[in-house]
Design a protein around this motif. Structure first.
Motif, PDB file in Angstrom:
ATOM      1  N   GLU A 118       0.812  -1.229   0.000  1.00 19.17           N
ATOM      2  CA  GLU A 118       0.000   0.000   0.000  1.00 19.17           C
ATOM      3  C   GLU A 118       0.841   1.274   0.000  1.00 19.17           C
ATOM      4  O   GLU A 118       0.523   2.227  -0.693  1.00 19.17           O
ATOM      5  CB  GLU A 118      -0.963  -0.011   1.186  1.00 19.17           C
ATOM      6  CG  GLU A 118      -2.058  -1.045   1.017  1.00 19.17           C
ATOM      7  CD  GLU A 118      -3.079  -1.031   2.147  1.00 19.17           C
ATOM      8  OE1 GLU A 118      -3.065  -0.098   2.977  1.00 19.17           O
ATOM      9  OE2 GLU A 118      -3.902  -1.966   2.188  1.00 19.17           O
ATOM     10  N   ASP A 119       1.912   1.304   0.785  1.00 23.29           N
ATOM     11  CA  ASP A 119       2.710   2.527   0.904  1.00 23.29           C
ATOM     12  C   ASP A 119       3.640   2.743  -0.284  1.00 23.29           C
ATOM     13  O   ASP A 119       3.884   3.874  -0.686  1.00 23.29           O
ATOM     14  CB  ASP A 119       3.545   2.509   2.187  1.00 23.29           C
ATOM     15  CG  ASP A 119       2.689   2.536   3.444  1.00 23.29           C
ATOM     16  OD1 ASP A 119       1.458   2.730   3.342  1.00 23.29           O
ATOM     17  OD2 ASP A 119       3.257   2.350   4.550  1.00 23.29           O
ATOM     18  N   TRP A 120       4.190   1.662  -0.836  1.00 25.32           N
ATOM     19  CA  TRP A 120       5.185   1.793  -1.899  1.00 25.32           C
ATOM     20  C   TRP A 120       4.717   1.232  -3.229  1.00 25.32           C
ATOM     21  O   TRP A 120       5.405   1.387  -4.241  1.00 25.32           O
ATOM     22  CB  TRP A 120       6.487   1.106  -1.483  1.00 25.32           C
ATOM     23  CG  TRP A 120       7.161   1.727  -0.296  1.00 25.32           C
ATOM     24  CD1 TRP A 120       7.145   3.046   0.060  1.00 25.32           C
ATOM     25  CD2 TRP A 120       7.955   1.065   0.687  1.00 25.32           C
ATOM     26  NE1 TRP A 120       7.888   3.241   1.207  1.00 25.32           N
ATOM     27  CE2 TRP A 120       8.395   2.046   1.611  1.00 25.32           C
ATOM     28  CE3 TRP A 120       8.342  -0.254   0.885  1.00 25.32           C
ATOM     29  CZ2 TRP A 120       9.203   1.746   2.705  1.00 25.32           C
ATOM     30  CZ3 TRP A 120       9.146  -0.559   1.971  1.00 25.32           C
ATOM     31  CH2 TRP A 120       9.570   0.437   2.872  1.00 25.32           C
ATOM     32  N   GLY A 121       3.588   0.535  -3.250  1.00 27.27           N
ATOM     33  CA  GLY A 121       3.095  -0.045  -4.490  1.00 27.27           C
ATOM     34  C   GLY A 121       3.958  -1.168  -5.035  1.00 27.27           C
ATOM     35  O   GLY A 121       3.937  -1.428  -6.237  1.00 27.27           O
ATOM     36  N   VAL A 122       4.719  -1.818  -4.186  1.00 30.09           N
ATOM     37  CA  VAL A 122       5.619  -2.880  -4.649  1.00 30.09           C
ATOM     38  C   VAL A 122       4.832  -4.131  -5.003  1.00 30.09           C
ATOM     39  O   VAL A 122       3.738  -4.363  -4.499  1.00 30.09           O
ATOM     40  CB  VAL A 122       6.716  -3.205  -3.607  1.00 30.09           C
ATOM     41  CG1 VAL A 122       7.585  -1.988  -3.350  1.00 30.09           C
ATOM     42  CG2 VAL A 122       6.126  -3.739  -2.318  1.00 30.09           C
ATOM     43  N   ARG A 123       5.428  -4.907  -5.886  1.00 33.01           N
ATOM     44  CA  ARG A 123       4.785  -6.141  -6.340  1.00 33.01           C
ATOM     45  C   ARG A 123       5.436  -7.394  -5.774  1.00 33.01           C
ATOM     46  O   ARG A 123       4.928  -8.495  -5.982  1.00 33.01           O
ATOM     47  CB  ARG A 123       4.830  -6.205  -7.861  1.00 33.01           C
ATOM     48  CG  ARG A 123       4.097  -5.050  -8.500  1.00 33.01           C
ATOM     49  CD  ARG A 123       3.600  -5.419  -9.875  1.00 33.01           C
ATOM     50  NE  ARG A 123       4.521  -5.192 -10.974  1.00 33.01           N
ATOM     51  CZ  ARG A 123       4.475  -4.135 -11.756  1.00 33.01           C
ATOM     52  NH1 ARG A 123       3.618  -3.185 -11.537  1.00 33.01           N
ATOM     53  NH2 ARG A 123       5.296  -4.034 -12.763  1.00 33.01           N
ATOM     54  N   GLN A 124       6.557  -7.215  -5.092  1.00 32.82           N
ATOM     55  CA  GLN A 124       7.274  -8.386  -4.601  1.00 32.82           C
ATOM     56  C   GLN A 124       7.961  -8.071  -3.278  1.00 32.82           C
ATOM     57  O   GLN A 124       8.484  -6.974  -3.088  1.00 32.82           O
ATOM     58  CB  GLN A 124       8.326  -8.825  -5.624  1.00 32.82           C
ATOM     59  CG  GLN A 124       9.040 -10.110  -5.272  1.00 32.82           C
ATOM     60  CD  GLN A 124      10.097 -10.454  -6.300  1.00 32.82           C
ATOM     61  OE1 GLN A 124      11.174  -9.874  -6.293  1.00 32.82           O
ATOM     62  NE2 GLN A 124       9.782 -11.399  -7.190  1.00 32.82           N
ATOM     63  N   MET A 125       7.949  -9.049  -2.386  1.00 34.53           N
ATOM     64  CA  MET A 125       8.710  -8.965  -1.137  1.00 34.53           C
ATOM     65  C   MET A 125       9.880  -9.926  -1.277  1.00 34.53           C
ATOM     66  O   MET A 125       9.718 -11.039  -1.781  1.00 34.53           O
ATOM     67  CB  MET A 125       7.834  -9.354   0.056  1.00 34.53           C
ATOM     68  CG  MET A 125       8.492  -9.136   1.405  1.00 34.53           C
ATOM     69  SD  MET A 125       8.531  -7.409   1.910  1.00 34.53           S
ATOM     70  CE  MET A 125       6.966  -7.298   2.754  1.00 34.53           C
ATOM     71  N   GLN A 126      11.052  -9.476  -0.825  1.00 36.95           N
ATOM     72  CA  GLN A 126      12.259 -10.293  -0.868  1.00 36.95           C
ATOM     73  C   GLN A 126      12.862 -10.361   0.530  1.00 36.95           C
ATOM     74  O   GLN A 126      12.674  -9.458   1.338  1.00 36.95           O
ATOM     75  CB  GLN A 126      13.297  -9.682  -1.810  1.00 36.95           C
ATOM     76  CG  GLN A 126      12.826  -9.513  -3.220  1.00 36.95           C
ATOM     77  CD  GLN A 126      13.886  -8.883  -4.111  1.00 36.95           C
ATOM     78  OE1 GLN A 126      14.885  -8.336  -3.643  1.00 36.95           O
ATOM     79  NE2 GLN A 126      13.661  -8.969  -5.414  1.00 36.95           N
ATOM     80  N   MET A 127      13.601 -11.432   0.761  1.00 40.44           N
ATOM     81  CA  MET A 127      14.349 -11.559   2.013  1.00 40.44           C
ATOM     82  C   MET A 127      15.493 -12.515   1.762  1.00 40.44           C
ATOM     83  O   MET A 127      15.487 -13.264   0.778  1.00 40.44           O
ATOM     84  CB  MET A 127      13.470 -12.085   3.147  1.00 40.44           C
ATOM     85  CG  MET A 127      13.039 -13.524   2.972  1.00 40.44           C
ATOM     86  SD  MET A 127      12.068 -14.158   4.338  1.00 40.44           S
ATOM     87  CE  MET A 127      10.541 -13.281   4.105  1.00 40.44           C
ATOM     88  N   THR A 128      16.471 -12.488   2.654  1.00 41.07           N
ATOM     89  CA  THR A 128      17.530 -13.488   2.611  1.00 41.07           C
ATOM     90  C   THR A 128      17.517 -14.246   3.930  1.00 41.07           C
ATOM     91  O   THR A 128      17.289 -13.660   4.991  1.00 41.07           O
ATOM     92  CB  THR A 128      18.920 -12.855   2.366  1.00 41.07           C
ATOM     93  OG1 THR A 128      19.169 -11.856   3.347  1.00 41.07           O
ATOM     94  CG2 THR A 128      19.008 -12.250   0.974  1.00 41.07           C
ATOM     95  N   VAL A 129      17.739 -15.557   3.824  1.00 48.66           N
ATOM     96  CA  VAL A 129      17.739 -16.440   4.986  1.00 48.66           C
ATOM     97  C   VAL A 129      18.975 -17.327   4.874  1.00 48.66           C
ATOM     98  O   VAL A 129      19.330 -17.759   3.763  1.00 48.66           O
ATOM     99  CB  VAL A 129      16.456 -17.313   5.018  1.00 48.66           C
ATOM    100  CG1 VAL A 129      16.463 -18.268   6.198  1.00 48.66           C
ATOM    101  CG2 VAL A 129      15.215 -16.428   5.066  1.00 48.66           C
TER     102      VAL A 129
END
Length: 179
Positions: A118-129
């Motif tokens: 909602e705040d940034w309009g991003v289409r993907q979440m990423q993370m490193t594990v």
């Protein structure tokens, strides 16, 4: 009856929160306190997970926010969101070890995804594990994240990230498409 979801409040962390945030993050991942929860890294890494400078840098970064999650006025968790173009990076996620396994993590990551979308309009979440964290990766997969097989090396020799107890550590990129 109050549920876990209605009891949580989210706000951006400030400089006044740094020491408490470091304590929370350390307790969730390192040392004997972390063994009360299931996200401990104590068997693969010793030393620190973060420090006040690292936490302060996230708070100050114009493209990042460090969310403080509270229940009944007490901090119970935190997570970082960083805007990276069409995606957001999710990191510095910690839930108090004594509260892990009660469903808070699911609520927090869902709220982080909602805010990033909602705040940034991003289409993907990423993370490193860390790739050897099978239980943690499986938890993220149940939340819709997928393994990419893209690895980055662990910063061996930089004790700001801990003291590795094995020689096969690396970070794997996990991604989730946000509707």
């Amino acid at each position: 009856m109050e549920t876990a979801a209605t009891a949580l409040t989210f706000r951006d962390a400030t400089d006044a929160d740094v020491d408490e945030l470091v304590t929370l993050i350390e307790s969730a991942y390192r040392g004997d306190d972390s063994r009360a929860g299931w996200t401990t890294e104590a068997d693969i890494l010793e030393g620190q997970r973060t420090d006040p400078e690292g936490v302060r840098a996230v708070i100050k970064s114009p493209d990042s926010r460090l969310m403080r999650v509270e229940r009944d006025g007490r901090m119970v968790a935190c997570c970082q969101l960083e805007h990276r173009g069409e995606s957001a990076y999710f990191g510095m996620f910690a839930v108090s070890p004594l509260l892990q396994g009660a469903g808070l993590g699911k609520l927090i990551i869902a709220e982080a995804e909602r805010q990033a979308r909602e705040d940034w309009g991003v289409r993907q979440m990423q993370m490193t594990v860390i790739s050897v964290r099978d239980d943690l990766i499986a938890w993220y997969e149940r939340r819709g994240y997928r393994r990419t097989g893209r690895m980055t090396p662990f910063p061996y020799g930089d004790e700001r990230f801990g003291v590795p107890q094995r020689d096969d550590l690396q970070f794997e990129l996990l991604v989730k498409e946000l509707a």
